[in-house]
Motif scaffolding. Structure first.
Motif, short mmCIF file in Angstrom:
data_model
loop_
_atom_site.label_atom_id
_atom_site.label_comp_id
_atom_site.label_asym_id
_atom_site.label_seq_id
_atom_site.Cartn_x
_atom_site.Cartn_y
_atom_site.Cartn_z
N GLN A 18 59.44 37.87 43.22
CA GLN A 18 60.29 37.80 42.02
C GLN A 18 59.95 36.57 41.17
O GLN A 18 59.82 36.66 39.96
N ARG A 19 59.79 35.44 41.85
CA ARG A 19 59.49 34.19 41.12
C ARG A 19 58.15 34.29 40.39
O ARG A 19 58.00 33.83 39.26
N LEU A 20 57.18 34.87 41.07
CA LEU A 20 55.86 35.02 40.45
C LEU A 20 55.98 35.86 39.18
O LEU A 20 55.48 35.49 38.11
N LEU A 21 56.65 36.99 39.32
CA LEU A 21 56.81 37.92 38.21
C LEU A 21 57.54 37.26 37.05
O LEU A 21 57.21 37.49 35.88
N ASN A 22 58.52 36.44 37.36
CA ASN A 22 59.34 35.84 36.31
C ASN A 22 58.66 34.68 35.60
O ASN A 22 59.24 34.10 34.67
N GLN A 23 57.45 34.35 36.03
CA GLN A 23 56.67 33.35 35.31
C GLN A 23 55.80 33.97 34.22
O GLN A 23 55.31 33.28 33.34
N TRP A 24 55.60 35.27 34.31
CA TRP A 24 54.68 35.93 33.37
C TRP A 24 55.17 35.82 31.93
O TRP A 24 54.43 35.40 31.03
N GLY A 25 56.41 36.22 31.69
CA GLY A 25 56.94 36.18 30.33
C GLY A 25 56.89 34.79 29.72
O GLY A 25 56.31 34.60 28.64
N PRO A 26 57.51 33.79 30.40
CA PRO A 26 57.45 32.44 29.85
C PRO A 26 56.01 31.94 29.61
O PRO A 26 55.77 31.21 28.64
N ALA A 27 55.07 32.35 30.45
CA ALA A 27 53.69 31.90 30.24
C ALA A 27 53.07 32.54 28.99
O ALA A 27 52.51 31.84 28.14
N VAL A 28 53.20 33.85 28.85
CA VAL A 28 52.53 34.49 27.71
C VAL A 28 53.27 34.25 26.39
O VAL A 28 52.65 34.27 25.33
N ASP A 29 54.56 33.99 26.45
CA ASP A 29 55.32 33.75 25.22
C ASP A 29 55.22 32.31 24.72
O ASP A 29 55.70 32.00 23.61
#
Lengths: 153, 153, 153
Positions: A18-29
């Motif tokens: 879950q934590r890994l997945l939830n880093q994707w949005g903040p990283a690309v945005d």
């Protein structure tokens, strides 16, 4: 005791994914290309109906591309919905929805894309990493349905 | 055994923070001012580009304000996306997105606000409480990006 | 040891309820009527302002209905927001929001429905199952507020 430890490990694995997945949005945005790339294994692949990215270098290049930078300047939010996560040993999958909201000139927001996603993960020497993300816009066609159906047990 | 117990505690803390966060929307969307206020420490602060609230009393007053009551009568949904949670001892942070949907006269919904959020939490004698929430609409400016970037490890 | 095991069980129960809930959207958006039905106990009930479904057979029939099939052909996404989950022994509740996004002819997405939800679950011989879902669109009326308020502790 060993059995209980295995149960705790399973819970930890689910929250780690879950934590890994939830880093994707903040990283690309935010244009954090190194952070976005670091989520992936060396042979990680991202596929959608509009792109094919092969490895962390390609992920970083996508984040730094004029297309993505233009979305960031406009104001974009790539939001993963809370997904269905399945962990089996050193592999895991996450099935769910994502949306891209775009800021409009009048201050409102458009829902630009709503997609189906299948993420795959592997446990590596430095923790869980993404090995594959396949996504497709939900447009009434079979591709998105196939992705979502694949996660149902 | 002590090591395993510490791992269980860490998992419990993450879920406790999630539970706290998931009470915010239902509290503010139903006018439950006492429940909204109870999520915060005495010195808790909420900051955004349009407001500054200092302590549980200010939170309750915001919920009871004509502005918020008007949104409630119209039909509003303050939805936190599943965030990136980090627990370190007696402190925790949650980084992620929120959206406010508003019911329209024709029965449809507008996406009124999409924001970046950084929440901070502390373990108190009566469980986890929020100590700070800073949020900013995602409008292409640097403020929202700074908030989201702060959560990336 | 028994105390620690009970804590682990509580964490497992919360994630099991999350997993169950996260199968609903993928099931109804892909027409997987058997998977959608399998989430419910024999006496499970779904109530909203537009429907009343009584048992797994009624759930399956709803998924296979022309109304739902028409949404699927158009491209629909029934997305549950990350909810407030409470487990007490062999019973659990989840309180939160759901949205239905619909694909439009111009490729954009409309937010068709934003609803308040109360889900109830029971531990059965074959794991957690849903026993009740009551939902109501958020339209400024008291029904949706009552559902959301019911989850606040």
């Amino acid at each position: 005791m060993a059995a209980l430890e295995a149960r705790v490990q399973m819970l930890e694995d689910q929250l780690a994914v879950q934590r890994l997945l939830n880093q994707w949005g903040p990283a690309v945005d935010t244009g954090a290309s190194a952070a976005a790339a670091a989520l992936w294994t060396e042979d990680g692949v991202l596929e959608s109906e509009i792109s094919y990215l092969d490895g962390p270098g390609a992920v970083a290049a996508m984040v730094e591309s004029e297309g993505q930078q233009s979305l960031i300047r406009q104001g974009c939010a790539h939001i993963q919905a809370f997904p269905l996560i399945t962990v089996e040993g050193d592999r895991a999958t996450a099935t769910g929805y994502s949306r891209v909201y775009l800021h409009q000139e009048d201050g409102s927001y458009a829902v630009w894309r709503v997609s189906a996603n299948r993420w795959e993960f592997a446990r590596t020497g430095s923790g869980w990493r993404a090995t594959n993300r396949t996504n497709h816009v939900i447009d009434g066609g079979p591709e998105a349905r196939d992705l979502l159906r694949g996660g149902l047990s």
